[in-house]
Design an enzyme around this catalytic site. Structure first.
Site, PDB file in Angstrom:
ATOM      1  N   LYS A 182       0.831  -1.205   0.000  1.00  0.00           N
ATOM      2  CA  LYS A 182       0.000   0.000   0.000  1.00  0.00           C
ATOM      3  C   LYS A 182       0.877   1.271   0.000  1.00  0.00           C
ATOM      4  CE  LYS A 182      -4.169  -1.753  -0.112  1.00  0.00           C
ATOM      5  NZ  LYS A 182      -4.003  -3.201  -0.172  1.00  0.00           N
TER       6      LYS A 182
HETATM    7  C1  LIG Z   1     -10.197  -2.260  -1.541  1.00  0.00           C
HETATM    8  C2  LIG Z   1      -9.522  -2.983  -0.414  1.00  0.00           C
HETATM    9  N1  LIG Z   1     -10.127  -3.031   0.786  1.00  0.00           N
HETATM   10  C3  LIG Z   1      -9.560  -3.653   1.832  1.00  0.00           C
HETATM   11  C4  LIG Z   1      -8.335  -4.270   1.718  1.00  0.00           C
HETATM   12  C5  LIG Z   1      -7.793  -5.002   2.906  1.00  0.00           C
HETATM   13  O1  LIG Z   1      -6.622  -4.454   3.407  1.00  0.00           O
HETATM   14  P1  LIG Z   1      -5.766  -5.293   4.469  1.00  0.00           P
HETATM   15  O2  LIG Z   1      -4.900  -6.218   3.687  1.00  0.00           O
HETATM   16  O3  LIG Z   1      -4.979  -4.240   5.191  1.00  0.00           O
HETATM   17  O4  LIG Z   1      -6.715  -5.991   5.359  1.00  0.00           O
HETATM   18  C6  LIG Z   1      -7.658  -4.245   0.499  1.00  0.00           C
HETATM   19  C7  LIG Z   1      -6.362  -4.914   0.385  1.00  0.00           C
HETATM   20  O5  LIG Z   1      -5.780  -5.120  -0.611  1.00  0.00           O
HETATM   21  C8  LIG Z   1      -8.269  -3.598  -0.594  1.00  0.00           C
HETATM   22  O6  LIG Z   1      -7.686  -3.577  -1.789  1.00  0.00           O
END
Ligand SMILES: Cc1ncc(COP(=O)(O)O)c(C=O)c1O
Length: 384
Positions: A182
């Site tokens: 990210k």
């Molecule tokens: C649109 C979206 N929401 C939520 C997430 C979840 O993030 P995390 O991996 O920090 O739980 C991601 C992860 O790639 C995502 O692309």
């Protein structure tokens, strides 16, 4: 041949120092660094509360819990998103109601939200896809009219502004991700931001077993051995090791953004005269975090499909990806919620054309030129 991974974190010596300082400090789990990260993050966003957790998925789960989602509720989410946005809804035995995307921006098609609302609908989860904000005024207007909560999935959008306001200051609760690839990273991590004191308190408590506030202090001299469990919570707290990386990365957030903006501009200019490629369409109401640079192929003009295009890029050492396989095309959504490809026709169609190109602060301009050169070469060799 060069090798350019789809993504790489930008970790510097100062990041390493911050993390090793914590490792040497004797306090490695949730503690003072996590508090510092939360405070700095809230200041950066301009929001009242920031609750650090171990993923954006955890933040989304806590957000839905805090607004009181129950079994049988319905929540409107875009189909063009990652698994997390939908899975958290199902944790409550609530139903994710999928909305299609706009063909140009790939953002949730806001004009389709209202027709999906019924008496069971409790919330909307807009996803700021790729780092571009959704039309929040329109979403808030619909939410107000139908008494719905708005939980923003801002996994891609640190930092992003909508009409001059930072994402993180608009909806009821906004959830960010610090996953490895990210825009800033803590390895794994997330943050829930809000203005509402009760939501913040509830998320804080539920992020650590449902036990009373500042429970982490119970092993310090200021703390007490006594705590009370007020509900069945979760183990979602962020460690100080991760938070140290977060503090250090946050300082570079604007610098990272500037580099991604430069890469996005280079891609846009380079593909301007390539009719087989559509560059991302951006709305003029906000800024873009450029977490993703998603091009769309005009398949009618090419002899190869999207998958072959990605294979060709791979043969030239370049990692690409696809964001996303829309939720309704996955077995879980087909089998449990009975979605068919034709139910969300735009997402079904664009899914076959989208490719995410590498875009991250650590990319050199040579790398960017190499990606551009190869994209254009593959297009030229495969014109219909
Ligand atoms: C649109 C979206 N929401 C939520 C997430 C979840 O993030 P995390 O991996 O920090 O739980 C991601 C992860 O790639 C995502 O692309």
């Amino acid at each position: 041949m060069k090798t350019i991974p789809f993504s790489l974190p930008s970790i510097s010596e100062s990041d390493v120092r911050m993390v090793t300082d914590v490792l040497k400090s004797g306090w490695i789990t949730t503690g003072p660094k996590t508090k510092e990260f939360e405070e700095r993050f809230a200041q950066y966003i301009g929001c009242k509360h920031s609750i650090a957790v171990n993923s954006c998925t955890a933040a989304l789960h806590l957000a839905l819990e805090a607004i009181g989602i129950r079994e049988g509720d319905e929540i409107i989410i875009p189909t063009m998103t990652f698994a997390s946005t939908g899975e958290v809804v199902t944790y409550f035995r609530a139903k994710p109601v999928l909305a299609d995307c706009e063909e140009d921006t790939l953002l949730m098609d806001v004009s389709q939200i209202e027709e999906k609302i019924n008496e069971k609908t409790k919330a909307i989860i807009p996803v700021h896809y790729g780092g571009q904000p959704c039309d929040m005024d329109e979403i808030l207007r619909i939410a107000q009219r139908h008494n719905l909560k708005v939980i923003e999935d801002a996994a891609h959008s640190l930092p992003t502004k909508y009409k001059g306001k930072m994402i993180g200051t608009i909806g009821d609760i906004t959830c960010f991700s610090f996953y490895a690839i990210k825009t800033i990273t803590t390895g794994e991590g997330g943050m829930a931001c809000c203005e509402n004191d009760e939501f913040a308190e509830r998320m804080k408590i539920m992020s650590l077993h449902g036990i009373s506030k500042d429970a982490w202090k119970r092993y310090t001299s200021e703390g007490s051995w006594y705590y009370e469990v007020i509900d069945a919570g979760f183990k979602y707290n962020m460690t100080d090791i991760a938070a140290a990386l977060g503090v250090s990365q946050l300082e570079k957030s604007d610098e990272f953004l500037q580099k991604r903006e430069e890469i996005a501009n280079k891609y846009r200019q380079a593909f301007e005269d390539v009719p087989e490629i559509k560059s991302p369409v951006i709305r003029d109401y906000g800024t873009h975090a450029w977490h993703l640079y998603v091009i769309q192929l005009d398949l009618e003009m090419l002899k190869i499909n999207r998958t072959q295009f990605i294979e060709n890029m791979k043969e030239n050492g370049i990692g690409c990806s696809v964001h996303f396989i829309p939720l309704h095309l996955h077995p879980f959504y087909r089998e449990i919620f009975r979605y068919r490809p034709e139910d969300l026709p735009t997402a079904t169609k664009v899914y076959n054309r989208i490719i995410s190109l590498p875009i991250y602060a650590k990319m050199s301009y040579d790398d960017v030129d190499y990606v551009i050169k190869n994209v254009i070469k593959i297009i030229k060799e495969n014109k219909r």
